[in-house]
Design an enzyme around this catalytic site. Structure first.
Site, PDB file in Angstrom:
ATOM      1  N   HIS A  98      -0.362  -9.671  -5.024  1.00  0.00           N
ATOM      2  CA  HIS A  98       0.551  -9.244  -6.087  1.00  0.00           C
ATOM      3  C   HIS A  98       0.757 -10.385  -7.065  1.00  0.00           C
ATOM      4  O   HIS A  98       0.875 -11.539  -6.672  1.00  0.00           O
ATOM      5  CB  HIS A  98       1.896  -8.776  -5.518  1.00  0.00           C
ATOM      6  CG  HIS A  98       2.529  -9.732  -4.549  1.00  0.00           C
ATOM      7  ND1 HIS A  98       2.110  -9.837  -3.237  1.00  0.00           N
ATOM      8  CD2 HIS A  98       3.533 -10.630  -4.691  1.00  0.00           C
ATOM      9  CE1 HIS A  98       2.835 -10.753  -2.620  1.00  0.00           C
ATOM     10  NE2 HIS A  98       3.715 -11.259  -3.487  1.00  0.00           N
ATOM     11  N   GLY A 150       3.056 -19.824  -0.029  1.00  0.00           N
ATOM     12  CA  GLY A 150       4.347 -19.164   0.178  1.00  0.00           C
ATOM     13  C   GLY A 150       4.301 -17.662   0.040  1.00  0.00           C
ATOM     14  O   GLY A 150       5.295 -17.027  -0.322  1.00  0.00           O
ATOM     15  N   HIS A 154      -0.239  -8.414   0.698  1.00  0.00           N
ATOM     16  CA  HIS A 154      -1.005  -7.537  -0.202  1.00  0.00           C
ATOM     17  C   HIS A 154      -0.915  -8.230  -1.560  1.00  0.00           C
ATOM     18  O   HIS A 154       0.201  -8.457  -2.059  1.00  0.00           O
ATOM     19  CB  HIS A 154      -0.396  -6.134  -0.218  1.00  0.00           C
ATOM     20  CG  HIS A 154      -1.068  -5.139  -1.137  1.00  0.00           C
ATOM     21  ND1 HIS A 154      -1.491  -3.882  -0.710  1.00  0.00           N
ATOM     22  CD2 HIS A 154      -1.374  -5.200  -2.458  1.00  0.00           C
ATOM     23  CE1 HIS A 154      -2.035  -3.228  -1.739  1.00  0.00           C
ATOM     24  NE2 HIS A 154      -1.961  -4.012  -2.824  1.00  0.00           N
ATOM     25  N   CYS A 157       0.848  -1.203   0.000  1.00  0.00           N
ATOM     26  CA  CYS A 157       0.000   0.000   0.000  1.00  0.00           C
ATOM     27  C   CYS A 157       0.879   1.246   0.000  1.00  0.00           C
ATOM     28  O   CYS A 157       0.607   2.212  -0.724  1.00  0.00           O
ATOM     29  CB  CYS A 157      -0.924   0.019   1.218  1.00  0.00           C
ATOM     30  SG  CYS A 157      -2.388  -1.031   1.087  1.00  0.00           S
ATOM     31  N   ASN A 176       1.281 -16.051  -5.407  1.00  0.00           N
ATOM     32  CA  ASN A 176       1.377 -16.871  -4.200  1.00  0.00           C
ATOM     33  C   ASN A 176       0.295 -16.432  -3.214  1.00  0.00           C
ATOM     34  O   ASN A 176       0.072 -15.234  -3.033  1.00  0.00           O
ATOM     35  CB  ASN A 176       2.765 -16.698  -3.562  1.00  0.00           C
ATOM     36  CG  ASN A 176       3.875 -17.175  -4.475  1.00  0.00           C
ATOM     37  OD1 ASN A 176       3.740 -18.182  -5.152  1.00  0.00           O
ATOM     38  ND2 ASN A 176       4.973 -16.437  -4.512  1.00  0.00           N
ATOM     39  N   HIS A 235      -6.082  -2.019  -1.090  1.00  0.00           N
ATOM     40  CA  HIS A 235      -5.565  -3.187  -0.371  1.00  0.00           C
ATOM     41  C   HIS A 235      -6.482  -4.394  -0.522  1.00  0.00           C
ATOM     42  O   HIS A 235      -7.655  -4.351  -0.156  1.00  0.00           O
ATOM     43  CB  HIS A 235      -5.371  -2.883   1.114  1.00  0.00           C
ATOM     44  CG  HIS A 235      -4.776  -4.052   1.847  1.00  0.00           C
ATOM     45  ND1 HIS A 235      -3.411  -4.271   1.906  1.00  0.00           N
ATOM     46  CD2 HIS A 235      -5.353  -5.095   2.494  1.00  0.00           C
ATOM     47  CE1 HIS A 235      -3.175  -5.396   2.584  1.00  0.00           C
ATOM     48  NE2 HIS A 235      -4.337  -5.916   2.949  1.00  0.00           N
TER      49      HIS A 235
END
Ligand code: AMP
Ligand code: ZN
Length: 116
Positions: free
Chosen positions: A99, A92, A97, A7, A86, A46
């Site tokens: 991605h 893992g 956040h 963020c 992931n 978020h």
């Protein structure tokens, strides 16, 4: 999310090597690249992981994937790339956040997963 690393990157409060930004998503080079091309694409808003998405998140999830080809091509991976997301402990995920990793380069990325 005040204390979330990504963020803060999306808001420009922590520096990153930005490669793309629009109203919904932000993309930047991974700080510890695993391949010659290693870009992270995140929603600006978020979202913790794919385990927490709802129907309202579908447009931004689509955008994250829709920009991947352009970013990979322009960053040195014109002949294909791999997208990795992931999620949670089993997946893992280290940064909480959402991605998408876009990885590639001039050479093939390699086998999808090491068999265990
Ligand atoms: P994951 O294991 O899927 O949560 O991946 C987290 C990724 O974030 C790793 O590839 C890290 O190298 C990357 N990363 C962590 N901190 C930063 C940062 N400040 N800027 C860019 N990438 C980062
Ligand atoms: Zn966040």
């Amino acid at each position: 999310m005040d204390n979330c690393l990504f963020c803060k990157i999306a808001r420009g409060e922590i520096p990153s090597r930005k490669v793309y930004e629009d109203d919904e998503v932000f993309a930047f080079h991974d700080i510890n690249p695993a391949r010659p091309v290693h870009i992270l694409v995140i929603p600006k808003r978020h979202i913790t992981s794919l385990a927490t998405v709802g129907d309202d998140d579908a447009p931004v999830l689509g955008r994250m994937l829709a920009v991947a080809n352009k970013l990979a091509s322009e960053s040195g991976s014109p002949d294909g790339f791999r997208v990795i997301i992931n999620n949670g402990r089993v997946g893992g995920q280290e940064v909480q956040h959402l991605h998408a990793h876009i990885v590639g380069g001039p050479e093939p990325v390699g086998p999808m997963l090491k068999r265990v």
